[in-house]
Design an enzyme around this catalytic site. Structure first.
Site, PDB file in Angstrom:
ATOM      1  N   SER A 170       0.842  -1.191   0.000  1.00  0.00           N
ATOM      2  CA  SER A 170       0.000   0.000   0.000  1.00  0.00           C
ATOM      3  C   SER A 170       0.880   1.244   0.000  1.00  0.00           C
ATOM      4  O   SER A 170       2.049   1.194   0.412  1.00  0.00           O
ATOM      5  CB  SER A 170      -0.887   0.003   1.250  1.00  0.00           C
ATOM      6  OG  SER A 170      -1.542   1.249   1.435  1.00  0.00           O
ATOM      7  N   TYR A 188      -0.985  -0.857  10.441  1.00  0.00           N
ATOM      8  CA  TYR A 188      -1.275  -1.133   9.031  1.00  0.00           C
ATOM      9  C   TYR A 188      -0.084  -0.699   8.177  1.00  0.00           C
ATOM     10  O   TYR A 188       0.414  -1.453   7.343  1.00  0.00           O
ATOM     11  CB  TYR A 188      -2.550  -0.405   8.591  1.00  0.00           C
ATOM     12  CG  TYR A 188      -2.981  -0.742   7.176  1.00  0.00           C
ATOM     13  CD1 TYR A 188      -3.742  -1.873   6.913  1.00  0.00           C
ATOM     14  CD2 TYR A 188      -2.603   0.065   6.106  1.00  0.00           C
ATOM     15  CE1 TYR A 188      -4.126  -2.190   5.613  1.00  0.00           C
ATOM     16  CE2 TYR A 188      -2.979  -0.246   4.812  1.00  0.00           C
ATOM     17  CZ  TYR A 188      -3.747  -1.368   4.575  1.00  0.00           C
ATOM     18  OH  TYR A 188      -4.118  -1.684   3.281  1.00  0.00           O
TER      19      TYR A 188
END
Length: 258
Positions: free
Chosen positions: A144, A154
């Site tokens: 990401s 994350y």
């Protein structure tokens, strides 16, 4: 692109929806047979039937929860089957946590880490064994743009995937194996709805279509690139983030992008 190989099978995790399903469709169009991995047997079966009807490929269903030891073991076993070699691995399965680290339970954080890091590591290790024997193989790890930002666990998990993929592309590229970290920004999928995020809080220009993201990822991987950042707008944002002070890019909103 037409696939002609005894190992012309791709295994895709998180295949039931979003980027995973789009990877399956585009790979099937190229002639790859598929192994579809996700938790939901019914959705996988529906997609498998669609792929076979539309593209004439074989689509195998493997229902497994990759946050569970047994689920990961089942996929590792499939990747290790010498009679059914897998030539392309897409580590796509993922989840997001809406709350800040201190507000999540340790169990939620453990599952989050197991899915993004442990599963990708174990599956890549398994796939590499036969790929190295054949002297060819392709792997895409879905990271990401969050990997370039210091924003909670994350970002930390996605940064691991990014660093791991960069290294693996160098280490195994000389053996004919192309490894790419796909680093998209916000993508129109079910990811944000499942985590309870209000998608209207992000500007429309930041959202990408799954088709574009997957096309660019497959092209970058085919060219042996270690990192794929789809769209010029996110390429610019990533380069800007590299030079900004960490305190500026670490602030709210702490929302992951798949």
């Amino acid at each position: 692109m037409t696939v002609n190989s005894s190992a012309a099978t791709a295994l895709v995790t998180g295949a039931s929806a979003g980027l995973g399903a789009e990877f399956c469709r585009q790979l099937a169009q190229q002639g790859w047979n598929l192994v579809l991995v996700a938790r939901t047997q019914d959705r996988l079966a529906t997609l498998a039937a669609e792929l076979t009807a539309s593209f004439g490929v074989t689509a195998e269903v493997l229902a497994a929860d990759l946050t569970d030891d047994g689920g990961r073991a089942a996929v590792v076993e499939r990747l290790s089957d010498p009679a059914q070699p897998v030539g392309f691995l897409i580590n796509n399965a993922g989840l997001g946590l809406l709350n800040d680290f201190a507000d999540n339970t340790v169990e939620d954080e453990r599952r989050h880490l197991a899915l993004h890091v442990q599963a990708a590591m174990e599956l890549t290790h398994a796939a590499l064994q036969s790929m190295l024997e054949r002297g060819s193989g392709r792997i895409i790890n879905v990271s990401s743009v969050a990997a370039f930002l210091p924003r909670g666990t994350y970002s930390a998990a996605k940064a691991w995937l990014l660093s791991f993929s960069r290294w693996a592309n160098i280490a195994y590229g000389r053996s004919g194996i192309q490894v790419t970290a796909l680093c998209p920004g916000f993508v129109h999928t079910e990811f944000h709805q499942r985590m309870g995020m209000d998608k209207t809080t992000s500007p429309q220009w930041m959202w990408l279509g799954a088709g574009q993201v997957v096309r660019e990822a497959l092209a970058d991987n085919a060219h042996g690139r270690a990192v794929s950042v789809p769209s010029w707008r996110y390429k610019v944002l990533v380069n800007v983030a590299k030079v900004l002070p960490a305190r500026l890019v670490a602030g709210p909103p702490r929302i992951p992008a798949p």
